[in-house]
Design a protein around this motif. Structure first.
Motif, PDB file in Angstrom:
ATOM      1  N   PRO A   1       0.832  -1.208   0.000  1.00  0.00           N
ATOM      2  CA  PRO A   1       0.000   0.000   0.000  1.00  0.00           C
ATOM      3  C   PRO A   1       0.857   1.245   0.000  1.00  0.00           C
ATOM      4  O   PRO A   1       2.037   1.211   0.357  1.00  0.00           O
ATOM      5  N   ALA A   2       0.241   2.374  -0.398  1.00  0.00           N
ATOM      6  CA  ALA A   2       1.004   3.620  -0.539  1.00  0.00           C
ATOM      7  C   ALA A   2       1.673   4.020   0.763  1.00  0.00           C
ATOM      8  O   ALA A   2       2.811   4.501   0.775  1.00  0.00           O
ATOM      9  N   GLY A   3       0.981   3.829   1.898  1.00  0.00           N
ATOM     10  CA  GLY A   3       1.560   4.207   3.188  1.00  0.00           C
ATOM     11  C   GLY A   3       2.831   3.449   3.485  1.00  0.00           C
ATOM     12  O   GLY A   3       3.808   4.014   3.980  1.00  0.00           O
ATOM     13  N   ALA A   4       2.844   2.153   3.170  1.00  0.00           N
ATOM     14  CA  ALA A   4       4.034   1.348   3.426  1.00  0.00           C
ATOM     15  C   ALA A   4       5.180   1.769   2.527  1.00  0.00           C
ATOM     16  O   ALA A   4       6.339   1.819   2.952  1.00  0.00           O
ATOM     17  N   LEU A   5       4.860   2.065   1.257  1.00  0.00           N
ATOM     18  CA  LEU A   5       5.901   2.512   0.335  1.00  0.00           C
ATOM     19  C   LEU A   5       6.496   3.833   0.806  1.00  0.00           C
ATOM     20  O   LEU A   5       7.717   4.032   0.752  1.00  0.00           O
ATOM     21  N   ASN A   6       5.659   4.758   1.281  1.00  0.00           N
ATOM     22  CA  ASN A   6       6.155   6.035   1.755  1.00  0.00           C
ATOM     23  C   ASN A   6       7.024   5.853   2.987  1.00  0.00           C
ATOM     24  O   ASN A   6       8.048   6.524   3.141  1.00  0.00           O
ATOM     25  N   ALA A   7       6.634   4.938   3.880  1.00  0.00           N
ATOM     26  CA  ALA A   7       7.437   4.665   5.073  1.00  0.00           C
ATOM     27  C   ALA A   7       8.803   4.127   4.674  1.00  0.00           C
ATOM     28  O   ALA A   7       9.827   4.528   5.237  1.00  0.00           O
ATOM     29  N   ARG A   8       8.824   3.247   3.674  1.00  0.00           N
ATOM     30  CA  ARG A   8      10.106   2.702   3.221  1.00  0.00           C
ATOM     31  C   ARG A   8      10.956   3.789   2.569  1.00  0.00           C
ATOM     32  O   ARG A   8      12.180   3.801   2.709  1.00  0.00           O
ATOM     33  N   HIS A   9      10.294   4.683   1.838  1.00  0.00           N
ATOM     34  CA  HIS A   9      11.011   5.803   1.205  1.00  0.00           C
ATOM     35  C   HIS A   9      11.676   6.678   2.264  1.00  0.00           C
ATOM     36  O   HIS A   9      12.860   7.015   2.148  1.00  0.00           O
ATOM     37  N   LEU A  10      10.942   7.019   3.315  1.00  0.00           N
ATOM     38  CA  LEU A  10      11.519   7.824   4.390  1.00  0.00           C
ATOM     39  C   LEU A  10      12.615   7.067   5.123  1.00  0.00           C
ATOM     40  O   LEU A  10      13.632   7.654   5.522  1.00  0.00           O
ATOM     41  N   ASP A  11      12.427   5.767   5.303  1.00  0.00           N
ATOM     42  CA  ASP A  11      13.471   4.950   5.944  1.00  0.00           C
ATOM     43  C   ASP A  11      14.759   5.005   5.137  1.00  0.00           C
ATOM     44  O   ASP A  11      15.861   5.101   5.696  1.00  0.00           O
ATOM     45  N   TRP A  12      14.617   4.927   3.803  1.00  0.00           N
ATOM     46  CA  TRP A  12      15.808   4.953   2.945  1.00  0.00           C
ATOM     47  C   TRP A  12      16.512   6.301   3.043  1.00  0.00           C
ATOM     48  O   TRP A  12      17.742   6.368   3.164  1.00  0.00           O
ATOM     49  N   LEU A  13      15.743   7.396   2.986  1.00  0.00           N
ATOM     50  CA  LEU A  13      16.337   8.729   3.089  1.00  0.00           C
ATOM     51  C   LEU A  13      17.022   8.912   4.440  1.00  0.00           C
ATOM     52  O   LEU A  13      18.130   9.458   4.519  1.00  0.00           O
TER      53      LEU A  13
END
Length: 323
Positions: free
Chosen positions: A21-33
């Motif tokens: 889901p979009a929320g999980a993808l965004n969380a992973r994106h922030l984790d990567w940054l």
């Protein structure tokens, strides 16, 4: 024939993107940054002899403080905090700066543009009212020289402005503190060349790859406190050249200008003489995220009077030693 773009679902990254889901993808994106920024900050601590972290009290430097906490706590930061104070800052930001430094228990070094004016190293036609934003470069270089810093960690991001987009993460500055975009070092596979000769230094930007939206989403996730002027409030302003100039002693109304009371917020904070708010009723972080997601004007383009002098104004200042 199906002309839609085909996805290779054997690729785990694309398969995960399809399923998550979009929320999980965004969380992973922030984790990567966040992970990249922590790595960069630890690299500075490991490779540089005497670094410092630039902290103004603004939202980007607040994010840097959280990155530093995650990189080095429960120990103390391996560098002091440094603020180049123009003397023309918004009071709410300075109050917040001092409060946050006290909470962290870290050391703050303040370089004063006012002191540079008294020494005669900064000369303005009217020191009481002229913008001191560009003059910060002189005071920063003096502060670097006084404390012999070989690296200064800052919160600049590539999405802010054209000149910033040219920056490396480890931005080399020569013995005069100047930046030459043609003399920067390659950064392949996250390998950084931090070697400098005496007098030279690095400006390091751990959140270079973040966007304004990333910053606000991270602030929301980490529940970070900010100066209140980032949120919607009533303020007297004068519409001028497409901007909303705040009514202050440093920025009075010009002849014929109409002073209006509007609901505004600041997207970025800096010297009062060149920083403008934007019309907004976003009073919470979530509301700001929603507003930021649809804006088509960069935060500096919407709020900085000094960046409107010419398209090359920021690059010129950076070549002279600016952040």
């Amino acid at each position: 024939m199906n002309t839609a773009v085909e996805h290779n679902l054997s690729d785990p990254l694309q398969r995960d993107a399809h399923a998550a889901p979009a929320g999980a993808l965004n969380a992973r994106h922030l984790d990567w940054l966040e992970s990249e920024a922590i790595h960069i900050m630890r690299e500075v601590a490991a490779e540089c002899a005497n670094p410092a972290l630039l902290f103004s009290g603004g939202k980007d430097s607040v994010v840097l403080l959280r990155i530093a906490e995650k990189a080095f706590r429960p120990g103390a930061f391996p560098f002091p905090l440094v603020h180049i104070d123009t003397g023309h800052n918004f009071a709410e930001v300075i109050t917040f700066r001092d409060k946050r430094v006290t909470e962290l228990g870290e050391r703050l070094i303040v370089g004063s543009v006012e002191e540079s004016i008294r020494r005669g190293t900064v000369r303005l036609r009217n020191p009481a009212t002229d913008s001191r934003n560009a003059a910060q470069a002189v005071t920063l270089l003096e502060t670097i020289a006084e404390h012999k810093f070989d690296a200064c960690i800052g919160g600049a991001r590539r999405d802010e402005e054209k000149a910033r987009a040219k920056e490396r993460i480890f931005s080399f500055r020569d013995e005069f503190g100047q930046w030459n975009p043609k003399a920067q070092r390659p950064e392949l596979w996250d390998l950084y060349n931090t070697r400098v000769h005496p007098g030279e230094n690095m400006r390091v930007f751990p959140i270079s790859n973040w966007t304004e939206l990333d910053v606000w989403q991270y602030i929301a996730r980490e529940k970070l406190e900010l100066p209140p002027i980032y949120f919607a409030h009533q303020r007297q302003v004068m519409p001028r050249n497409g901007l909303l100039v705040p009514l202050t002693d440093l920025t009075p109304a010009r002849a014929g200008e109409k002073v209006e009371t509007m609901t505004v917020r600041f997207r970025t904070v800096g010297d009062i003489s060149c920083t403008c708010p934007v019309a907004s009723d976003a009073g919470t972080v979530d509301a700001i995220i929603a507003e930021t997601a649809i804006t088509q004007i960069t935060e500096r383009g919407a709020t900085r009077m000094d960046d409107q002098t010419s398209e090359a104004s920021m690059e010129k200042r950076k070549k002279e030693g600016y952040f």
